[in-house]
Design a protein around this motif. Structure first.
Motif, PDB file in Angstrom:
ATOM      1  N   ASP A 161       0.829  -1.210   0.000  1.00 31.39           N
ATOM      2  CA  ASP A 161       0.000   0.000   0.000  1.00 31.39           C
ATOM      3  C   ASP A 161       0.860   1.256   0.000  1.00 31.39           C
ATOM      4  OD1 ASP A 161      -2.487  -1.339  -0.031  1.00 31.39           O
ATOM      5  OD2 ASP A 161      -2.347  -1.702   2.122  1.00 31.39           O
ATOM      6  N   GLY A 162       1.913   1.214  -0.818  1.00 28.87           N
ATOM      7  CA  GLY A 162       2.780   2.368  -0.999  1.00 28.87           C
ATOM      8  C   GLY A 162       3.828   2.563   0.069  1.00 28.87           C
ATOM      9  N   VAL A 163       3.891   1.675   1.067  1.00 26.64           N
ATOM     10  CA  VAL A 163       4.818   1.830   2.192  1.00 26.64           C
ATOM     11  C   VAL A 163       5.926   0.788   2.094  1.00 26.64           C
ATOM     12  CG1 VAL A 163       5.067   1.795   4.705  1.00 26.64           C
ATOM     13  CG2 VAL A 163       3.003   2.757   3.659  1.00 26.64           C
ATOM     14  N   TYR A 164       7.173   1.249   2.225  1.00 25.83           N
ATOM     15  CA  TYR A 164       8.332   0.373   2.129  1.00 25.83           C
ATOM     16  C   TYR A 164       8.430  -0.532   3.348  1.00 25.83           C
ATOM     17  CZ  TYR A 164      13.289  -0.971   1.996  1.00 25.83           C
ATOM     18  OH  TYR A 164      14.469  -1.670   1.997  1.00 25.83           O
ATOM     19  N   ARG A 165       8.689  -1.832   3.110  1.00 31.52           N
ATOM     20  CA  ARG A 165       8.943  -2.803   4.176  1.00 31.52           C
ATOM     21  C   ARG A 165      10.417  -3.179   4.126  1.00 31.52           C
ATOM     22  NH1 ARG A 165       4.240  -5.475   6.087  1.00 31.52           N
ATOM     23  NH2 ARG A 165       2.478  -4.062   5.788  1.00 31.52           N
ATOM     24  N   SER A 166      11.163  -2.844   5.164  1.00 30.31           N
ATOM     25  CA  SER A 166      12.601  -3.073   5.137  1.00 30.31           C
ATOM     26  C   SER A 166      12.955  -4.550   5.223  1.00 30.31           C
ATOM     27  CB  SER A 166      13.284  -2.310   6.276  1.00 30.31           C
ATOM     28  OG  SER A 166      12.800  -2.737   7.529  1.00 30.31           O
ATOM     29  N   ARG A 167      12.114  -5.360   5.851  1.00 33.71           N
ATOM     30  CA  ARG A 167      12.338  -6.801   5.927  1.00 33.71           C
ATOM     31  C   ARG A 167      11.212  -7.486   5.179  1.00 33.71           C
ATOM     32  NH1 ARG A 167      17.364  -7.248   7.080  1.00 33.71           N
ATOM     33  NH2 ARG A 167      16.992  -9.465   7.383  1.00 33.71           N
ATOM     34  N   GLN A 168      11.573  -8.287   4.174  1.00 34.23           N
ATOM     35  CA  GLN A 168      10.545  -8.902   3.341  1.00 34.23           C
ATOM     36  C   GLN A 168       9.740  -9.944   4.102  1.00 34.23           C
ATOM     37  OE1 GLN A 168      13.257 -10.011   0.277  1.00 34.23           O
ATOM     38  NE2 GLN A 168      12.978  -8.111  -0.859  1.00 34.23           N
ATOM     39  N   ASN A 169      10.322 -10.503   5.154  1.00 34.03           N
ATOM     40  CA  ASN A 169       9.590 -11.473   5.963  1.00 34.03           C
ATOM     41  C   ASN A 169       8.515 -10.805   6.817  1.00 34.03           C
ATOM     42  OD1 ASN A 169      12.417 -10.769   7.060  1.00 34.03           O
ATOM     43  ND2 ASN A 169      11.186 -11.048   8.900  1.00 34.03           N
ATOM     44  N   ALA A 170       8.489  -9.459   6.826  1.00 30.04           N
ATOM     45  CA  ALA A 170       7.472  -8.755   7.609  1.00 30.04           C
ATOM     46  C   ALA A 170       6.080  -8.920   7.023  1.00 30.04           C
ATOM     47  CB  ALA A 170       7.824  -7.269   7.710  1.00 30.04           C
ATOM     48  N   LEU A 171       5.967  -9.491   5.840  1.00 35.07           N
ATOM     49  CA  LEU A 171       4.657  -9.683   5.218  1.00 35.07           C
ATOM     50  C   LEU A 171       4.008 -10.933   5.820  1.00 35.07           C
ATOM     51  CD1 LEU A 171       2.956  -8.210   3.118  1.00 35.07           C
ATOM     52  CD2 LEU A 171       3.795  -9.816   1.429  1.00 35.07           C
ATOM     53  N   ILE A 172       3.669 -10.838   7.108  1.00 32.25           N
ATOM     54  CA  ILE A 172       3.100 -11.969   7.834  1.00 32.25           C
ATOM     55  C   ILE A 172       1.716 -12.322   7.300  1.00 32.25           C
ATOM     56  CG2 ILE A 172       2.288 -12.721  10.116  1.00 32.25           C
ATOM     57  CD1 ILE A 172       4.441 -10.971  11.343  1.00 32.25           C
ATOM     58  N   SER A 173       1.009 -11.331   6.782  1.00 31.14           N
ATOM     59  CA  SER A 173      -0.414 -11.475   6.515  1.00 31.14           C
ATOM     60  C   SER A 173      -0.754 -12.393   5.356  1.00 31.14           C
ATOM     61  CB  SER A 173      -1.034 -10.093   6.257  1.00 31.14           C
ATOM     62  OG  SER A 173      -0.382  -9.457   5.175  1.00 31.14           O
ATOM     63  N   ASP A 174       0.223 -13.165   4.870  1.00 32.94           N
ATOM     64  CA  ASP A 174      -0.039 -14.053   3.739  1.00 32.94           C
ATOM     65  C   ASP A 174      -0.641 -13.244   2.588  1.00 32.94           C
ATOM     66  OD1 ASP A 174       1.000 -16.087   5.175  1.00 32.94           O
ATOM     67  OD2 ASP A 174      -0.761 -17.372   5.138  1.00 32.94           O
ATOM     68  N   LEU A 175      -1.346 -13.884   1.701  1.00 29.64           N
ATOM     69  CA  LEU A 175      -1.967 -13.197   0.570  1.00 29.64           C
ATOM     70  C   LEU A 175      -3.470 -13.126   0.815  1.00 29.64           C
ATOM     71  CD1 LEU A 175       0.069 -14.765  -2.368  1.00 29.64           C
ATOM     72  CD2 LEU A 175       0.492 -12.649  -1.117  1.00 29.64           C
ATOM     73  N   ALA A 225      -3.155 -12.228  11.546  1.00 24.05           N
ATOM     74  CA  ALA A 225      -3.038 -10.785  11.340  1.00 24.05           C
ATOM     75  C   ALA A 225      -4.426 -10.188  11.188  1.00 24.05           C
ATOM     76  CB  ALA A 225      -2.184 -10.479  10.105  1.00 24.05           C
ATOM     77  N   VAL A 226      -4.496  -8.884  11.467  1.00 21.46           N
ATOM     78  CA  VAL A 226      -5.744  -8.150  11.299  1.00 21.46           C
ATOM     79  C   VAL A 226      -5.416  -6.780  10.725  1.00 21.46           C
ATOM     80  CG1 VAL A 226      -5.682  -7.234  13.658  1.00 21.46           C
ATOM     81  CG2 VAL A 226      -7.878  -7.405  12.444  1.00 21.46           C
ATOM     82  N   LYS A 227      -6.307  -6.269   9.894  1.00 21.90           N
ATOM     83  CA  LYS A 227      -6.117  -4.949   9.281  1.00 21.90           C
ATOM     84  C   LYS A 227      -7.439  -4.197   9.331  1.00 21.90           C
ATOM     85  CE  LYS A 227      -3.528  -4.193   5.719  1.00 21.90           C
ATOM     86  NZ  LYS A 227      -2.912  -4.154   4.375  1.00 21.90           N
ATOM     87  N   ALA A 228      -7.360  -2.922   9.720  1.00 25.93           N
ATOM     88  CA  ALA A 228      -8.546  -2.051   9.738  1.00 25.93           C
ATOM     89  C   ALA A 228      -8.234  -0.800   8.929  1.00 25.93           C
ATOM     90  CB  ALA A 228      -8.914  -1.682  11.168  1.00 25.93           C
ATOM     91  N   GLN A 229      -9.213  -0.375   8.109  1.00 24.00           N
ATOM     92  CA  GLN A 229      -9.015   0.778   7.244  1.00 24.00           C
ATOM     93  C   GLN A 229     -10.213   1.723   7.325  1.00 24.00           C
ATOM     94  OE1 GLN A 229      -7.441  -0.118   3.184  1.00 24.00           O
ATOM     95  NE2 GLN A 229      -7.946  -2.242   3.703  1.00 24.00           N
ATOM     96  N   LEU A 230      -9.920   3.014   7.166  1.00 23.92           N
ATOM     97  CA  LEU A 230     -10.950   4.027   6.998  1.00 23.92           C
ATOM     98  C   LEU A 230     -10.682   4.760   5.683  1.00 23.92           C
ATOM     99  CD1 LEU A 230     -11.233   5.613  10.571  1.00 23.92           C
ATOM    100  CD2 LEU A 230     -12.917   4.129   9.446  1.00 23.92           C
ATOM    101  N   PHE A 231     -11.745   4.999   4.932  1.00 26.86           N
ATOM    102  CA  PHE A 231     -11.624   5.709   3.659  1.00 26.86           C
ATOM    103  C   PHE A 231     -12.566   6.904   3.709  1.00 26.86           C
ATOM    104  CE2 PHE A 231     -12.429   5.929  -1.077  1.00 26.86           C
ATOM    105  CZ  PHE A 231     -11.179   6.452  -1.369  1.00 26.86           C
TER     106      PHE A 231
END
Length: 870
Positions: A139-153, A251-257
């Motif tokens: 979502d446009g934000v750099y992740r310095s460690r690629q393993n930080a993508l815990i949330s699977d797909l 993992a959990v994600k919450a968004q406001l638009f």
């Protein structure tokens, strides 16, 4: 898969030649059975079955930070939609290797030590001082460690993989490429929700769900999504009765638009993820019970078979039994959380403003049994905490003749880590048995002590158990960049793209080093006071001569044997920087780079794009966060890349065929390499690498009911210059044949000029055949994936004992849609024929010369996916 772009006839004679007859019969039976069901359904219903894709699809991508048709973008990019990943049951980044050319994903000692490679270039190291050669942006934000993508797909809108240097538009300049992940945004007026359950072998259960909610009509919307995944691993630790490579993450994600006006939107994203897994299981690829080609030469495995160790020793024949025995289970724990705000403002018809602000925190804890046996010898723990803040602002401009953007980027990161290697209960006995050449000296000191009734102190324990070699590192990093890229529409056929980026990096590191254990506290950091056998022997002779004549021994002779009278003197002879005393560290690195790109695109008609591009990129220099010898520099320079590429994208609409092809040539200067030698990581700027290759993605809509996708790549990545590389270890120990890259017998390094870059296959091919049909009134599909991966060396040393042959994998899926329930059921199997293969990485075992461990690829898996949309 609607957004994959490939071509080739299905399973031609050449492909069949690589598959055994039973396999081929099973494949053809599946496809023709599906076709028969389809034909019967058509007859019964009296209606023609419609294909999922009647015509080639228009795919929108954000590869140049603006929405464009994939076929109009002069970049080698593969785009995958969230539906693609659901259809193929792709659960994580490792599953994407089937569908992206020249792309690799790897995982080694721990979940923390995972990453990506593109076109043969990646970063495979647990050293946190390394940045990634492939940038990851969520979502446009750099992740310095690629393993930080815990949330699977989970709840993914799209994934784009850009191949080649990304030195202009993306936040952290990268040398090999970039992966951008976009999650599903909240939507006004509709739920756009889903609930999914995946149940598979090894007790796999993954539950996920997501939904949008309209809080204020057309003004404020919310989306919440999350998942939980548990399952057993496929490797059994026989000593502890547990499985390794298990699954336990959530993992959990919450968004406001928020859209207060039609020209302004604000997207707020908060996410949190946890992982606690027993990872990763390394198995014996080559033991060292006895040298293969040298009679009477025995290694540490022969010792560990004996009492008091009584260890379980495995050999190459046991590798694909997926069994090991450890004294301590490998553990990986991670917590990842973040908050980001994206603001988009349409200023007028020509100008748009974008701002992305983000804070992220990532904590990891890894524990590894570093002797990889059930002998209680060595354990390593890596406890790290990272916090980062980033801010990106962009101004986008668009007119009839010009479109582009200007922007600025700031990134700040703090890293704190504590790493320790600790000797366990059996290590002292192991050391004494494995290093008998040192015992005569100790015995001589003991005899002298007995003669002098203890006036001369006896030799101390060489390597006491329970000794911890601890180091901590604090790294601070600030990066700032300004950038611009514009497309100049020269006429209706030609577009010139120019881009430039200036980046400045500042890094600093503070390191502290300590040794804790029985009698070893406060070891001297002065090499002149370290134990020296030749000096000690001379000292013993001088002491004996003095005592014989009734004289007092000299202070010089007593000082010569003094280091051997302090517990822990044996550690100095392990040859490992990981246990050597060294002074504290305080270093700084300042660097600035100018990178950019030039592209010329030719669009002769609506269906054809040809382009040529020149691009530069770089991966920032860094600081070595490991304990290294004081004689080595803790700093390493930036890794720079220069690339030339030509490509063509063409749609044969009348035949339902899309072909995208690219040829590339890249020079990587000052390549940052880390190869494990059995005593530590050799981290340095390795010199130059030349990468060249070709890539093909194609789609063929064979009939209204059948589509074929193909991905093919040939990538030649070789060291053009690498004078001080790692030498062969295992092969030389077993055969007595020295590494031909060693110029002088005493050199601790070897030239790797001309050798292949490790971990990367030269050839890869993927084919996917989808057939759509109906059973009664229910739409259905049958799919087969075929993936060929070429041979690889398992490290950059090209040790012949770290070589893995090519292999082929097949995945199959059968899907049924239930329209009245808005539901889908998918039965699937990966590696359906249970192919045995190595997952691209192998290494020499610490203090066990001649022994090689490697990570096996996953055996056959299968399961069922239930997905409900609402």
């Amino acid at each position: 898969m609607k957004s994959l772009t490939y071509a080739f006839p299905c399973l031609s004679a050449n492909v069949r030649a690589t598959v055994n007859p039973t396999t081929y019969c099973l494949l053809t039976t599946l496809i023709f059975s599906a076709s028969s069901v389809s034909a019967q359904a058509s007859t019964d219903d009296g209606a023609q079955i419609q294909a999922a894709n009647k015509k080639l699809e228009r795919i929108l991508v954000q590869a140049q930070k603006t929405s464009q048709n994939l076929q109009d973008v002069p970049v080698a990019v593969t785009a995958l939609s969230g539906q693609d990943m659901a259809d193929t049951v792709s659960r994580d980044m490792f599953d994407l290797q089937n569908y992206v050319p020249a792309f690799g994903a790897f995982q080694n000692q721990s979940v923390t030590n995972s990453g990506f490679s593109i076109r043969g270039i990646g970063t495979a190291s647990q050293n946190f001082g390394f940045e990634s050669s492939v940038g990851l942006y969520v979502d446009g934000v750099y992740r310095s460690r690629q393993n930080a993508l815990i949330s699977d797909l989970v709840d993914i809108e799209s994934i784009e993989v850009l191949r080649g240097p990304q030195g202009t538009l993306f936040g952290k300049n990268t040398a090999a490429g970039a992966m951008t992940v976009s999650t599903v945004a909240p939507s006004h007026g509709e739920r756009n929700g889903f609930a999914e359950a995946i149940i598979g072998n090894d007790n796999l259960v993954r539950l996920s769900a997501g939904s949008s909610f309209s809080l204020i009509d057309d003004i404020l919307a919310m989306r919440v999504s999350g998942f939980s995944s548990q399952g057993d691993g496929f490797i059994t630790d026989e000593a502890r009765g547990q499985t390794l490579n298990n699954r336990n993450r959530s993992a959990v994600k919450a968004q406001l638009f928020y859209t207060p006006t039609e020209n302004v939107s604000v997207r707020l994203i908060a996410d949190y993820g946890e992982l606690d897994e027993r990872c990763c299981g390394a198995l014996t690829f080559q033991n060292n019970i006895q040298a293969n080609d040298i009679a009477g030469k025995f290694g540490t495995d022969a010792l560990l078979l004996q009492p008091p160790f009584n260890a379980t020793i495995y050999g190459r024949d046991d590798f694909y039994n997926y069994k090991t025995s450890l004294s301590q289970t490998p553990l990986s724990k991670m917590k990842d959380k973040g908050l980001s705000v994206q603001v988009d403002v349409a200023l007028n018809k020509a100008w748009d403003f974008v701002s992305i602000s983000a804070y992220r925190a990532f904590d990891s804890l890894d524990t590894v049994d570093t002797d990889f046996s059930d002998a209680d010898l060595l354990t390593a723990t890596n406890d790290a905490r990272q916090q980062s803040f980033s801010q990106e602002v962009r101004l986008h401009y668009s007119s009839d003749d010009i479109r582009g953007l200007i922007g600025a980027y700031f990134y700040s990161q703090n890293l704190d880590l504590t790493f320790d290697t600790t000797t366990q209960n059996d290590f002292s006995v192991f050391f004494n048995a494995a290093a008998p050449d040192l015992l005569p000296l100790a015995n001589a000191i003991n005899e002298l002590s007995a003669i002098t009734s203890g006036f001369i102190a006896p030799a101390a324990v060489p390597a006491p158990s329970g000794t911890a070699f601890v180091h901590s590192a604090n790294q601070e990093q600030d990066s700032i960049a300004v950038f611009s890229q514009f497309d100049w529409l020269l006429n209706r056929n030609f577009t010139l793209t120019t881009g430039l980026r200036y980046t400045r990096e500042e890094k600093s590191i503070d390191g502290a080093y300590d040794e804790r254990g029985p009698g070893i506290d406060g070891l001297s950091q002065n090499p002149a006071q370290w134990p020296n056998i030749e000096r000690a022997v001379q000292g013993l002779q001088d002491i004996s001569a003095a005592l014989t004549t009734g004289q007092a021994p000299s202070a010089e002779s007593l000082n010569a044997i003094a280091p051997f009278q302090q517990a822990g003197w044996g550690y100095f002879f392990l040859g490992s920087a990981a246990v050597m005393p060294r002074p504290d560290l305080n270093e700084q690195l300042d660097d600035s780079q100018l990178t950019g790109t030039v592209k010329l695109a030719y669009h002769p008609n609506d269906n054809t794009l040809t382009y040529a591009s020149l691009a530069t990129g770089y991966k920032a220099g860094g600081t070595n966060t490991d304990r290294i010898l004081p004689s080595l520099s803790p700093l390493f320079d930036a890794e720079k890349s220069r690339s030339a590429e030509i490509g063509i994208k063409h749609d044969f609409e009348e035949y339902g065929v899309r072909v995208n092809a690219a040829a590339h040539y890249t020079q990587i200067s000052d390549f940052q390499a880390a190869t494990f030698t059995g005593t530590g990581f050799n981290l340095q700027n390795a010199g130059d690498i030349i990468v060249k290759g070709v890539e093909l993605e194609a789609t063929w809509l064979v009939t209204e009911n059948t589509e074929l996708h193909a991905v093919a790549s040939r990538t030649l990545a070789n060291f053009d210059e690498f004078e001080r590389g790692t030498c062969w270890v295992a092969y030389t120990w077993h055969t007595g044949i020295d590494d031909p890259g060693r110029a002088n017998p005493s050199d601790p390094f070897c030239a790797r000029d001309g050798d292949r870059v490790g971990f990367e296959p030269q050839n890869s091919l993927s084919l996917m055949l989808n057939h759509y049909f109906e059973v009664g009134n229910y739409p259905a599909s049958a799919s087969i994936d075929y993936q060929y991966t070429g041979d690889v060396f398992l490290d950059d040393a090209n040790d012949p004992y770290k070589y893995s042959d090519d292999f082929s994998l097949f995945n199959i899926r059968l899907s049924f849609t239930i329209p009245q329930w808005d539901s889908e059921v998918i039965a699937w199997s990966r590696n359906v024929f249970d192919e045995e293969y190595v997952a691209r990485s192998g290494f020499d075992v610490p203090v066990q010369t001649g022994k090689v461990m490697a990570y096996p690829g996953a055996p056959r898996s299968f399961g069922v996916t239930f997905r409900k949309s609402f």
